[in-house]
Each structure stands twice: as structure tokens, then as C-alpha cells.
Design an enzyme around this catalytic site. Sequence first.
Site, PDB file in Angstrom:
ATOM      1  N   THR A   1     -14.860  56.860  12.734  1.00 36.32           N
ATOM      2  CA  THR A   1     -14.841  55.507  11.890  1.00 36.32           C
ATOM      3  C   THR A   1     -13.874  55.303  11.412  1.00 36.32           C
ATOM      4  O   THR A   1     -12.240  55.605  12.163  1.00 36.32           O
ATOM      5  CB  THR A   1     -15.252  56.715  10.775  1.00 36.32           C
ATOM      6  OG1 THR A   1     -14.316  57.494  10.111  1.00 36.32           O
ATOM      7  CG2 THR A   1     -16.990  57.229  10.915  1.00 36.32           C
TER       8      THR A   1
ATOM      9  N   THR B   1       3.252  62.573  14.005  1.00 35.91           N
ATOM     10  CA  THR B   1       2.559  61.654  13.707  1.00 35.91           C
ATOM     11  C   THR B   1       3.060  60.409  12.137  1.00 35.91           C
ATOM     12  O   THR B   1       4.703  61.068  11.767  1.00 35.91           O
ATOM     13  CB  THR B   1       1.124  61.796  12.787  1.00 35.91           C
ATOM     14  OG1 THR B   1       1.211  62.451  11.576  1.00 35.91           O
ATOM     15  CG2 THR B   1       0.242  62.178  14.616  1.00 35.91           C
TER      16      THR B   1
ATOM     17  N   TYR C   1      -1.223  67.769  -1.512  1.00 33.38           N
ATOM     18  CA  TYR C   1      -2.261  67.959  -0.368  1.00 33.38           C
ATOM     19  C   TYR C   1      -2.323  69.593   0.307  1.00 33.38           C
ATOM     20  O   TYR C   1      -3.406  69.845   0.816  1.00 33.38           O
ATOM     21  CB  TYR C   1      -0.504  67.742   1.021  1.00 33.38           C
ATOM     22  CG  TYR C   1      -1.206  67.688   2.627  1.00 33.38           C
ATOM     23  CD1 TYR C   1      -2.215  66.836   2.982  1.00 33.38           C
ATOM     24  CD2 TYR C   1      -1.024  68.169   3.222  1.00 33.38           C
ATOM     25  CE1 TYR C   1      -2.289  66.410   4.415  1.00 33.38           C
ATOM     26  CE2 TYR C   1      -1.099  68.810   4.395  1.00 33.38           C
ATOM     27  CZ  TYR C   1      -2.506  67.718   5.221  1.00 33.38           C
ATOM     28  OH  TYR C   1      -2.517  68.258   6.407  1.00 33.38           O
TER      29      TYR C   1
ATOM     30  N   ASN D   1     -11.813  64.335  10.619  1.00 31.52           N
ATOM     31  CA  ASN D   1     -10.452  64.275  10.673  1.00 31.52           C
ATOM     32  C   ASN D   1      -9.756  63.406  10.230  1.00 31.52           C
ATOM     33  O   ASN D   1      -8.283  63.744   9.228  1.00 31.52           O
ATOM     34  CB  ASN D   1     -10.130  63.498  12.483  1.00 31.52           C
ATOM     35  CG  ASN D   1      -9.147  63.345  12.125  1.00 31.52           C
ATOM     36  OD1 ASN D   1      -7.781  64.253  12.662  1.00 31.52           O
ATOM     37  ND2 ASN D   1      -8.324  61.894  12.187  1.00 31.52           N
TER      38      ASN D   1
ATOM     39  N   LYS E   1      -6.135  70.488   0.992  1.00 27.34           N
ATOM     40  CA  LYS E   1      -6.507  71.894   2.214  1.00 27.34           C
ATOM     41  C   LYS E   1      -6.775  73.333   1.817  1.00 27.34           C
ATOM     42  O   LYS E   1      -7.658  73.515   2.709  1.00 27.34           O
ATOM     43  CB  LYS E   1      -5.073  71.828   3.265  1.00 27.34           C
ATOM     44  CG  LYS E   1      -4.668  70.438   4.078  1.00 27.34           C
ATOM     45  CD  LYS E   1      -5.986  69.779   4.658  1.00 27.34           C
ATOM     46  CE  LYS E   1      -5.667  68.539   5.106  1.00 27.34           C
ATOM     47  NZ  LYS E   1      -6.307  67.911   6.106  1.00 27.34           N
TER      48      LYS E   1
ATOM     49  N   ASP F   1     -15.867  53.902   4.481  1.00 28.82           N
ATOM     50  CA  ASP F   1     -15.105  54.796   3.612  1.00 28.82           C
ATOM     51  C   ASP F   1     -15.607  55.897   3.701  1.00 28.82           C
ATOM     52  O   ASP F   1     -16.912  56.297   3.167  1.00 28.82           O
ATOM     53  CB  ASP F   1     -14.173  54.215   2.632  1.00 28.82           C
ATOM     54  CG  ASP F   1     -13.679  55.018   0.789  1.00 28.82           C
ATOM     55  OD1 ASP F   1     -13.731  56.607   1.161  1.00 28.82           O
ATOM     56  OD2 ASP F   1     -13.049  53.995   0.155  1.00 28.82           O
TER      57      ASP F   1
ATOM     58  N   SER G   1      -7.883  70.994   9.005  1.00 28.32           N
ATOM     59  CA  SER G   1      -7.444  70.977   7.754  1.00 28.32           C
ATOM     60  C   SER G   1      -6.167  71.020   8.054  1.00 28.32           C
ATOM     61  O   SER G   1      -4.885  70.585   8.723  1.00 28.32           O
ATOM     62  CB  SER G   1      -8.228  72.214   7.380  1.00 28.32           C
ATOM     63  OG  SER G   1      -7.590  73.124   6.661  1.00 28.32           O
TER      64      SER G   1
END
Length: 224
Positions: free
Chosen positions: A31, A180, A145, A77, A149, A53, A130
Site C-alpha cells: 500500500t 532511513t 512518536y 509498517n 508506539k 490511506d 512498532s
Amino acid sequence: MTTILITGVSRGVGRALAEEALSRGHEVIGTARRESDFGDLAGRDGFTPLVLDVTNRDDLARAASELGRPVDILINNAGVKGPSGTPLSVDDMDGFLQTLQVNALGPLMVTQAFMPAIRKSSEGKVLIVSSQMGDLDESANSIAYRTSKTAVNKIGRALATELRDDGIAVANLHPGWVRTDMGGASADISVEESAKGIIDLAEGLTIETTGRFWNWDGSERASW
């Protein structure tokens, strides 16, 4: 042949997960929010793109109704970093709410939408990417954040309890500190290393090990 649905394949760990799964001969449903986000994945044998979405119920209902096949493994993810700041310094509350919606409610909504397809599998599994930053420690930075989580960790554990008798295994996992856009250039491991470990976990997850929290390398976290 195993069919794996992976959310958020446009970049980073999600893109690497799709690449790793395809390299092992799995069918991958990926996705992204825009058609253009799939890049060259869209033309790969064994890859099916889904534009949606993860926080949009209409998108999810449409995609789930159009899928028409079982899903053996769902890997939640997709995620966002959210606004920075400690509890008293963060001022972007709209961003805070969006972080909670994407990182915590998103995996729940995706799992709800595709549960009929997962139930059609003989050995359905649900994984939630997570973070160790969801641990209930004393850290105060990146509170949006961290809170998201922590919330999704509870959702994952509750899903494991609810789905145990159905034979559907659930796992939360820490993908590692990955190089990343979110993790930064100085992070410990590459997206390829993280993806390989996560797909290993997905393939090896069983109902006997449901409800646990794993590191990307297959080691179990003692507390979370």
C-alpha cells in the site's frame, strides 16, 4: 504460495520489506497513498499495488472488498515521525493527533479491514512494526512518536489475546535503528538488514509465540 500485505511500501523499511518478500518468491500486496509512490515496484511480477490511506475507512473498505483473495501475513509498517518535543514543549497538537492516528489507530484499522482476508488463510499472521521507543521508560523527547508506539504495543497485545483462539498469531516488533529518513544516516543498520530480519520473523511466527515483542534480529524483548 504466501501472500503478504505490507503497508507503507513507498520508501524506507516498507520498500525494503516488499523487495525482500518478493525475492523469496512471496506474493506481495503493497500500500501507498499515491500511485506514483510505488515506483518500479508496480511493474514487478508478484506485486499488487493498493492505493489507500491507512487512516481512511472508506479507502480501507474499498481495498478490502476489491482484494478477493486470502492474506497470509499482514505487516503493519506505515508510520510517521510526528512533531518533536517533550510533553511540556510540544505545541503541534494537530501533528500529535495525526501521529497517534497513523501509528496507533492505523494498524488497528488496517487489521480490522483485512481480517476477513486473513481469516481465509490457513495460518494467518499479523505483525506491527512498532519501536523500542514505545517502552515505558523515563525518556521525554519525541513524546508524540513514543506515545503512539506505546499505544500500538497495547493494541498488538490485545489483538493477540483476541485472535489466539482463532489461530491467528500477532507480534509487535522493533525494526532496529535503521538508516532511513526517520532514523538518520548514523543509524546502526541498513533497511535491507532490517527487512530481512522482519521477513524471517514473519515466516517463523506461530500461535505458540503470539503476543510477544521481538527485535528485528529475532531476539525477544524481555519487557516492553
